[in-house]
Write a protein that holds these residues in place. Structure first.
Motif, mmCIF file in Angstrom:
data_model
loop_
_atom_site.group_PDB
_atom_site.id
_atom_site.type_symbol
_atom_site.label_atom_id
_atom_site.label_comp_id
_atom_site.label_asym_id
_atom_site.label_seq_id
_atom_site.Cartn_x
_atom_site.Cartn_y
_atom_site.Cartn_z
ATOM 1 N N PHE A 256 0.843 -1.186 0.000
ATOM 2 C CA PHE A 256 0.000 0.000 0.000
ATOM 3 C C PHE A 256 0.880 1.238 0.000
ATOM 4 C CE2 PHE A 256 0.593 -1.278 4.448
ATOM 5 C CZ PHE A 256 1.039 -0.106 5.037
ATOM 6 N N ASP A 257 0.279 2.354 -0.385
ATOM 7 C CA ASP A 257 0.972 3.639 -0.414
ATOM 8 C C ASP A 257 0.907 4.241 0.992
ATOM 9 O OD1 ASP A 257 1.628 6.364 -0.649
ATOM 10 O OD2 ASP A 257 0.836 6.499 -2.675
ATOM 11 N N GLU A 258 2.045 4.236 1.693
ATOM 12 C CA GLU A 258 2.059 4.676 3.084
ATOM 13 C C GLU A 258 1.623 6.127 3.230
ATOM 14 O OE1 GLU A 258 5.412 5.333 6.487
ATOM 15 O OE2 GLU A 258 5.286 3.328 5.603
ATOM 16 N N GLU A 259 2.062 6.983 2.317
ATOM 17 C CA GLU A 259 1.682 8.390 2.429
ATOM 18 C C GLU A 259 0.179 8.564 2.243
ATOM 19 O OE1 GLU A 259 2.871 12.840 0.773
ATOM 20 O OE2 GLU A 259 3.852 11.061 -0.049
ATOM 21 N N ALA A 260 -0.400 7.816 1.299
ATOM 22 C CA ALA A 260 -1.842 7.908 1.081
ATOM 23 C C ALA A 260 -2.605 7.411 2.308
ATOM 24 C CB ALA A 260 -2.238 7.095 -0.152
ATOM 25 N N VAL A 261 -2.106 6.364 2.935
ATOM 26 C CA VAL A 261 -2.749 5.834 4.140
ATOM 27 C C VAL A 261 -2.655 6.844 5.276
ATOM 28 C CG1 VAL A 261 -2.551 4.080 5.947
ATOM 29 C CG2 VAL A 261 -2.498 3.407 3.541
ATOM 30 N N LEU A 262 -1.492 7.474 5.436
ATOM 31 C CA LEU A 262 -1.336 8.471 6.494
ATOM 32 C C LEU A 262 -2.217 9.694 6.225
ATOM 33 C CD1 LEU A 262 2.506 8.272 7.172
ATOM 34 C CD2 LEU A 262 0.673 7.627 8.736
ATOM 35 N N ARG B 174 1.533 8.624 14.505
ATOM 36 C CA ARG B 174 2.094 8.691 13.156
ATOM 37 C C ARG B 174 1.326 9.698 12.307
ATOM 38 N NH1 ARG B 174 4.835 4.388 10.964
ATOM 39 N NH2 ARG B 174 4.909 5.715 9.103
ATOM 40 N N ALA B 175 -0.002 9.701 12.460
ATOM 41 C CA ALA B 175 -0.819 10.628 11.688
ATOM 42 C C ALA B 175 -0.528 12.074 12.096
ATOM 43 C CB ALA B 175 -2.302 10.310 11.874
ATOM 44 N N LEU B 176 -0.394 12.314 13.395
ATOM 45 C CA LEU B 176 -0.098 13.664 13.878
ATOM 46 C C LEU B 176 1.283 14.109 13.402
ATOM 47 C CD1 LEU B 176 -0.976 16.082 15.599
ATOM 48 C CD2 LEU B 176 0.030 14.928 17.585
ATOM 49 N N ASP B 177 2.267 13.228 13.459
ATOM 50 C CA ASP B 177 3.606 13.544 12.953
ATOM 51 C C ASP B 177 3.547 13.910 11.469
ATOM 52 O OD1 ASP B 177 4.697 13.030 15.444
ATOM 53 O OD2 ASP B 177 5.412 11.028 14.921
ATOM 54 N N HIS B 178 2.748 13.164 10.724
ATOM 55 C CA HIS B 178 2.614 13.406 9.288
ATOM 56 C C HIS B 178 1.970 14.767 9.043
ATOM 57 C CE1 HIS B 178 2.337 12.319 5.066
ATOM 58 N NE2 HIS B 178 1.037 12.609 5.064
ATOM 59 N N TYR B 179 0.946 15.086 9.816
ATOM 60 C CA TYR B 179 0.284 16.393 9.698
ATOM 61 C C TYR B 179 1.272 17.516 9.996
ATOM 62 C CZ TYR B 179 -2.602 20.403 10.979
ATOM 63 O OH TYR B 179 -3.143 21.666 11.078
ATOM 64 N N VAL B 180 2.024 17.376 11.064
ATOM 65 C CA VAL B 180 2.985 18.416 11.450
ATOM 66 C C VAL B 180 4.023 18.611 10.354
ATOM 67 C CG1 VAL B 180 4.859 18.951 13.056
ATOM 68 C CG2 VAL B 180 2.657 18.138 13.932
ATOM 69 N N GLU B 181 4.541 17.519 9.811
ATOM 70 C CA GLU B 181 5.594 17.589 8.800
ATOM 71 C C GLU B 181 5.091 18.219 7.505
ATOM 72 O OE1 GLU B 181 9.116 17.483 6.920
ATOM 73 O OE2 GLU B 181 8.815 16.940 9.017
ATOM 74 N N LEU C 218 -10.969 3.822 10.910
ATOM 75 C CA LEU C 218 -9.659 3.884 10.258
ATOM 76 C C LEU C 218 -9.539 2.832 9.160
ATOM 77 C CD1 LEU C 218 -7.516 4.400 13.474
ATOM 78 C CD2 LEU C 218 -7.891 6.089 11.667
ATOM 79 N N ILE C 219 -10.083 1.661 9.404
ATOM 80 C CA ILE C 219 -10.059 0.605 8.389
ATOM 81 C C ILE C 219 -10.844 1.040 7.154
ATOM 82 C CG2 ILE C 219 -10.913 -1.722 7.868
ATOM 83 C CD1 ILE C 219 -10.219 -2.458 10.784
ATOM 84 N N GLU C 220 -12.024 1.621 7.381
ATOM 85 C CA GLU C 220 -12.854 2.067 6.268
ATOM 86 C C GLU C 220 -12.208 3.226 5.508
ATOM 87 O OE1 GLU C 220 -16.628 3.015 7.930
ATOM 88 O OE2 GLU C 220 -17.206 0.915 8.264
ATOM 89 N N LYS C 221 -11.590 4.132 6.245
ATOM 90 C CA LYS C 221 -11.013 5.318 5.614
ATOM 91 C C LYS C 221 -9.731 4.995 4.850
ATOM 92 C CE LYS C 221 -11.209 9.884 5.174
ATOM 93 N NZ LYS C 221 -12.371 10.583 4.605
ATOM 94 N N THR C 222 -8.905 4.121 5.411
ATOM 95 C CA THR C 222 -7.613 3.820 4.792
ATOM 96 C C THR C 222 -7.681 2.686 3.777
ATOM 97 O OG1 THR C 222 -6.999 2.234 6.540
ATOM 98 C CG2 THR C 222 -6.403 4.559 6.878
ATOM 99 N N GLY C 223 -8.696 1.845 3.896
ATOM 100 C CA GLY C 223 -8.787 0.688 3.003
ATOM 101 C C GLY C 223 -7.929 -0.482 3.430
ATOM 102 N N LEU C 224 -7.274 -0.380 4.576
ATOM 103 C CA LEU C 224 -6.452 -1.487 5.082
ATOM 104 C C LEU C 224 -7.315 -2.473 5.845
ATOM 105 C CD1 LEU C 224 -3.319 0.382 6.522
ATOM 106 C CD2 LEU C 224 -3.570 -0.684 4.280
#
Length: 205
Positions: free
Chosen positions: A7-13, A57-64, A33-39
């Motif tokens: 899976f595309d990690e950035e798309a999942v995040l 991880r999601a918060l870190d991604h948002y901050v970055e 989260l399962i429904e939103k990410t498709g995992l």
């Protein structure tokens, strides 16, 4: 040998950010989260751990991708312009936010930090980075003459941080242009304050 992720990690995040940001940490379920990410549930846990770890991880991604990206772009500008552009972008994002989600970092400070000391350190670290950006730009502006010397750089940087936090909270409940611009304008005007020399005293002879 570990299998490559399918899976595309950035798309999942990005999907996780949208889910947590819209619903908040507590109201977001693993099923959401399962429904939103498709995992699948197994893939989610294997890749990101439990819900708390996934939120981090999601918060870190948002901050970055949001806060730190904005800081990096503004740090390349002239000092006074950098601060003005930073707040102009925040104002635009706040006024364009039709669902009134606010800032995910501020939401974390209000919703998660009081119950989780670990996230207090995370949020405090990002706020320190934002304050350092303001401090660096204020100091540079005081050197090149575009920002007042009437107040210490440290005080101005802390004031700007407080204005930013207040702005993001206000935008969730009262996203009104006049209100939000009325919060930012005086803070920016304070940077431009010019010290005027006192007129000489008249001595009565």
């Amino acid at each position: 040998m570990a299998r490559p992720r399918e899976f595309d990690e950035e798309a999942v995040l990005n999907a996780a950010v949208e889910c947590f940001w819209s619903r908040g940490y507590e109201a977001t379920s693993v099923r959401d989260l399962i429904e939103k990410t498709g995992l699948t549930g197994a893939s989610l846990y294997n890749a990101f751990g439990d819900k708390r770890a996934f939120y981090q991880r999601a918060l870190d991604h948002y901050v970055e991708t949001s806060i730190l990206d904005r800081i990096r772009r503004c740090e390349a500008m002239a000092p006074r312009e950098a601060i003005g552009s930073f707040f102009a972008e925040i104002l635009k994002r706040s006024l364009d936010d039709r669902t009134h989600r606010g800032c995910m970092l501020v939401n974390a400070a209000l919703d998660v930090v009081p119950h989780d000391p670990g996230f207090q350190d995370i949020v405090a670290g990002v706020l320190t980075r934002i304050e350092a950006f303001f401090l660096g730009r204020v100091r540079a502006g005081q050197v090149d003459g575009t920002i007042t010397l009437a107040l210490p750089a440290e005080d101005l940087a802390r004031h700007l941080l407080g204005v930013l936090m207040g702005l993001r909270v206000l935008a969730r409940a009262r996203p009104e242009r006049a209100l939000l611009e009325g919060v930012v304008s005086p803070a920016l005007a304070l940077l431009d304050a010019i010290e005027t020399a006192r007129p000489p005293r008249c001595h009565v002879v």
